[in-house]
Design a protein around this motif. Structure first.
Motif, PDB file in Angstrom:
ATOM      1  N   LEU A 159       9.891   3.815 -11.914  1.00 40.48           N
ATOM      2  CA  LEU A 159      10.223   4.190 -10.538  1.00 40.48           C
ATOM      3  C   LEU A 159       9.605   5.537 -10.168  1.00 40.48           C
ATOM      4  O   LEU A 159       9.028   5.695  -9.074  1.00 40.48           O
ATOM      5  N   SER A 162       5.850   5.255  -9.655  1.00 47.38           N
ATOM      6  CA  SER A 162       5.545   4.567  -8.397  1.00 47.38           C
ATOM      7  C   SER A 162       5.721   5.503  -7.210  1.00 47.38           C
ATOM      8  O   SER A 162       4.890   5.528  -6.285  1.00 47.38           O
ATOM      9  N   ARG A 166       2.740   6.909  -4.754  1.00 48.17           N
ATOM     10  CA  ARG A 166       2.862   6.616  -3.319  1.00 48.17           C
ATOM     11  C   ARG A 166       2.713   7.885  -2.490  1.00 48.17           C
ATOM     12  O   ARG A 166       2.058   7.884  -1.431  1.00 48.17           O
ATOM     13  N   ASP A 173      -0.717   2.844   0.185  1.00 47.65           N
ATOM     14  CA  ASP A 173       0.489   2.128  -0.224  1.00 47.65           C
ATOM     15  C   ASP A 173       0.717   0.900   0.642  1.00 47.65           C
ATOM     16  O   ASP A 173       0.683   0.992   1.875  1.00 47.65           O
ATOM     17  N   GLY A 175       3.420  -1.265  -0.384  1.00 48.48           N
ATOM     18  CA  GLY A 175       4.795  -1.675  -0.683  1.00 48.48           C
ATOM     19  C   GLY A 175       4.961  -2.595  -1.860  1.00 48.48           C
ATOM     20  O   GLY A 175       6.098  -3.005  -2.180  1.00 48.48           O
ATOM     21  N   TRP A 177       4.754  -1.837  -4.891  1.00 47.42           N
ATOM     22  CA  TRP A 177       5.453  -1.157  -5.975  1.00 47.42           C
ATOM     23  C   TRP A 177       6.953  -1.430  -5.916  1.00 47.42           C
ATOM     24  O   TRP A 177       7.645  -1.416  -6.947  1.00 47.42           O
ATOM     25  N   VAL A 178       7.486  -1.659  -4.715  1.00 43.89           N
ATOM     26  CA  VAL A 178       8.913  -1.970  -4.593  1.00 43.89           C
ATOM     27  C   VAL A 178       9.237  -3.280  -5.313  1.00 43.89           C
ATOM     28  O   VAL A 178      10.245  -3.401  -6.012  1.00 43.89           O
ATOM     29  N   THR A 179       8.350  -4.253  -5.139  1.00 46.23           N
ATOM     30  CA  THR A 179       8.551  -5.538  -5.824  1.00 46.23           C
ATOM     31  C   THR A 179       8.560  -5.352  -7.332  1.00 46.23           C
ATOM     32  O   THR A 179       9.411  -5.922  -8.044  1.00 46.23           O
ATOM     33  N   VAL A 181       9.270  -2.596  -9.068  1.00 49.31           N
ATOM     34  CA  VAL A 181      10.451  -1.837  -9.510  1.00 49.31           C
ATOM     35  C   VAL A 181      11.698  -2.726  -9.505  1.00 49.31           C
ATOM     36  O   VAL A 181      12.499  -2.719 -10.449  1.00 49.31           O
ATOM     37  N   VAL A 182      11.876  -3.511  -8.450  1.00 49.94           N
ATOM     38  CA  VAL A 182      13.074  -4.365  -8.351  1.00 49.94           C
ATOM     39  C   VAL A 182      13.059  -5.449  -9.424  1.00 49.94           C
ATOM     40  O   VAL A 182      14.052  -5.664 -10.139  1.00 49.94           O
TER      41      VAL A 182
END
Length: 444
Positions: A159, A162, A166, A173, A175, A177-179, A181-182
């Motif tokens: 996290l 990332s 960003r 960016d 987005g 990286w959100v996928t 991390v989750v």
């Protein structure tokens, strides 16, 4: 009777041997076990290797091509990054945390290298699709191996990287990286839960193995203690005879010289002292059940071969058809340990028939060897008459066979037990009249 393979009196209990082997095995810290290495199925143990090789074969060329052609990196740099981002997948089979660290550094280096080339619309950054796939696979492997604190540290590091990347180039960016991390957090939680469940199951299986071994050893010790209590009566009888003969010798034999009288007096005193010590030992052996029914029964006269007909008669009254074959007249002058062991073995064998094959036809045979060197006890039962009738006991503790084995060992005999081809069970014990192995019961 509980079906089982043929036993010899000197066979070591299987659960104890198995537990000793299980507890003696230690892991080699320099070579960790592979993922799923504890599985009994061969294909499950090989599955991590197959998955790693498959993803390497797909991701390695695709990563190199995408970094070089789509993102515009130099070919040598693209190939180097592709190798570092994919080959550690094979290492993850045994060392997933180390493999994750290598790939994580390579992914961060790849994201930094992409900053040197012009940004292109539609190109994910900081993580490429291939790096996301590899990272997700590695996070699952880490979750299956490492502890909770390590999993939390891995997720926080991902996290943090990332967020830093960003902020360095927010215009790149998209987005994705959100996928990562989750999904990484979900896979770490799932992998950790599976690991903890597997550890709990293995710990439970190990504890059950150790408990089984302890139960088997406790049964053996209890049976040996019981035999020791019975053996005390046999030895005490002989010691009492020695004491009486030594005390009465000066009165029965006329003209004994003074040295002989003193010798007999010394023998009698030594015998009485030995009896006292034996009674103290017996008090320790009987301390647990002296106040109950067991204490009274242990002090009763010990049965022998002459009581087998009464035992068979009681078994017949309980509903078990038993045919008895014994010499007539009964043998006399049997060694007391042989006499008692023959009765107890017959008693245990008939009790097992009543418990595990109720109503089965049974034959009991007690014979003396032709050369007069030993006694043969044979108990054979057929299959239960009603095959669908459940046995009175389905979870036998094995006390019967353990007791038979120890009693046969006491007199230096042999014991054969096992199922019959057509159903039923057979117990055959040979008890020699002369043996020098009584002490093996307590030294084995």
């Amino acid at each position: 009777m509980t079906p089982g393979s043929a036993l010899r009196c000197d066979v070591r209990p299987v659960p104890a041997a198995y537990a000793e082997q299980a507890m003696s095995k230690s892991r080699n810290p320099t070579r960790p076990a592979p993922l799923f290495g504890h599985s009994r199925r061969r294909w499950v143990r090989r599955l991590p290797y197959g998955v790693a090789i498959l993803f390497i074969a797909v991701l390695l060329p695709v990563t190199g091509v995408v970094l070089a052609q789509d993102h515009g990196l130099r070919e040598d740099l693209a190939v180097a990054l592709a190798v570092l981002q994919t080959l550690p997948l094979l290492m993850a089979v045994r060392r997933p945390l180390r493999a994750w660290a290598i790939v994580f550094v390579a992914d961060v280096a790849g994201a930094a290298a992409l900053l040197a080339v012009p940004a292109q619309d539609g190109r994910p950054w900081p993580w490429t699709p291939m790096s996301i796939i590899g990272m997700l696979l590695l996070t699952l492997a880490v979750g299956l191996r490492e502890r909770r604190r390590t999993l939390l540290a891995v997720w926080l590091l991902l996290l943090s990287a990332s967020l830093v990347l960003r902020n360095v180039s927010s215009e790149r960016d998209d987005g994705t990286w959100v996928t990562l991390v989750v999904l990484s957090g979900v896979l770490l939680v799932v992998g950790g839960a599976l690991r903890e469940r597997g550890d709990a199951q293995r710990a439970l299986a190990e504890q059950e193995t150790i408990s089984e071994a302890e139960r088997a050893r406790r049964t053996l010790l209890e049976e040996r203690t019981r035999i020791a209590r019975e053996l005390h009566d046999v030895v005490a009888h002989h010691m009492s005879v020695i004491t009486v003969q030594a005390d009465s010798a000066p009165y029965r034999l006329d003209g004994l010289p003074s040295p002989a009288r003193e010798e007999f007096a010394s023998i009698a005193a030594t015998a009485r002292e030995s009896l006292t010590e034996m009674r103290r030992l017996l008090g320790v052996l009987r301390s647990e059940d002296a106040s109950g029914e067991g204490g009274g029964s242990e002090r009763a006269p010990q049965p022998g071969v002459e009581r087998i007909p009464q035992l068979v008669e009681a078994t017949v009254r309980a509903g078990l058809p038993v045919e008895l074959s014994m010499p007539d007249p009964l043998p006399t002058g049997l060694p007391q340990t042989v006499d008692l062991s023959a009765y107890r073995i017959t008693q245990e064998a008939l009790a097992n028939v009543v418990r595990h094959a109720p109503g089965a036809e049974t034959r009991v045979s007690v014979t003396v060897d032709a050369d007069g060197s030993g006694l043969m006890v044979l108990v054979v039962n057929a299959a239960a008459p009603h095959a669908d009738a459940p046995p009175l006991e389905t979870s036998g503790t094995g006390h019967g066979l353990v007791g038979m084995r120890e009693r046969v060992r006491l007199v230096g005999g042999t014991l054969d037990t096992g199922p019959l081809p057509g159903g039923g069970f057979r117990v055959a014990a040979r008890l020699p009249f002369t043996t020098n192995t009584e002490e093996e019961l307590f030294t084995a």
